[in-house]
Design an enzyme around this catalytic site. Sequence first.
Site, PDB file in Angstrom:
ATOM      1  N   GLY A 149       0.761  -1.237   0.000  1.00  0.00           N
ATOM      2  CA  GLY A 149       0.000   0.000   0.000  1.00  0.00           C
ATOM      3  C   GLY A 149       0.785   1.276   0.000  1.00  0.00           C
ATOM      4  O   GLY A 149       0.205   2.332   0.189  1.00  0.00           O
ATOM      5  N   THR A 150       2.086   1.214  -0.222  1.00  0.00           N
ATOM      6  CA  THR A 150       2.854   2.453  -0.169  1.00  0.00           C
ATOM      7  C   THR A 150       4.140   2.326  -0.975  1.00  0.00           C
ATOM      8  O   THR A 150       4.734   1.262  -1.041  1.00  0.00           O
ATOM      9  CB  THR A 150       3.230   2.807   1.290  1.00  0.00           C
ATOM     10  N   THR A 151       4.548   3.450  -1.565  1.00  0.00           N
ATOM     11  CA  THR A 151       5.914   3.592  -2.063  1.00  0.00           C
ATOM     12  C   THR A 151       6.426   4.944  -1.590  1.00  0.00           C
ATOM     13  O   THR A 151       5.783   5.967  -1.815  1.00  0.00           O
ATOM     14  CB  THR A 151       5.978   3.526  -3.600  1.00  0.00           C
ATOM     15  N   SER A 209       5.621  -1.322  -0.920  1.00  0.00           N
ATOM     16  CA  SER A 209       5.338  -2.380  -1.883  1.00  0.00           C
ATOM     17  C   SER A 209       5.892  -2.103  -3.267  1.00  0.00           C
ATOM     18  O   SER A 209       6.136  -3.021  -4.041  1.00  0.00           O
ATOM     19  CB  SER A 209       3.820  -2.601  -1.968  1.00  0.00           C
TER      20      SER A 209
END
Length: 213
Positions: A11-13, A142
């Site tokens: 859910g994140t970069t 991710s």
Amino acid sequence: MSMIEEKIYKGTTTVGLVCKDGVVMATEKRATMGNFIASKAAKKIYQIADRMAMTTAGSVGDAQFLARIIKIEANLYEIRRERKPTVRAIATLTSNLLNSYRYFPYLVQLLIGGIDSEGKSIYSIDPIGGAIEEKDIVATGSGSLTAYGVLEDRFTPEIGVDEAVELAVRAIYSAMKRDSASGDGIDVVKITEDEFYQYSPEEVEQILAKFRK
């Protein structure tokens, strides 16, 4: 993969770059709950001191709480010691806080970066308080593998903050194209001795227009 790792790496970069004249940090804006897109405007980058920022990957609630606590602690540090906190000091404080809850950890992975009397730096901090100073580039979340591919191909130690902003946006954009849990816009800040500057959505779009296909 443990529950903690699943929470953090989906859910994140986020990315961070240490440049010759400052620090650049960027995130995307999507928040997910499993396969459901819970938000398209999630805040994942926070100004925690005059020339310091924090990016977050993981639980939104934990990230928001920690951002409030760390900002308060940074203000208290300046009041008590009559000098601005260093990035290293705030990273150490955050590391100690997370380690004290290691048996019931906050489900977050953090980047803390900025400029201070010791120079420019970025620290990555894991859920149980492990802190590492990143000397050049770092990516979390991710979409980090895709982001690293872009960063490592184009980063040089002599890169300036303006060029690094474009590289950070490119790295996040590439991750968004490959990672379904990342998306819905980009937030980016540059930190120099002169300013803490967060780019507007319109400015980010102008950067994206240079290489978007």
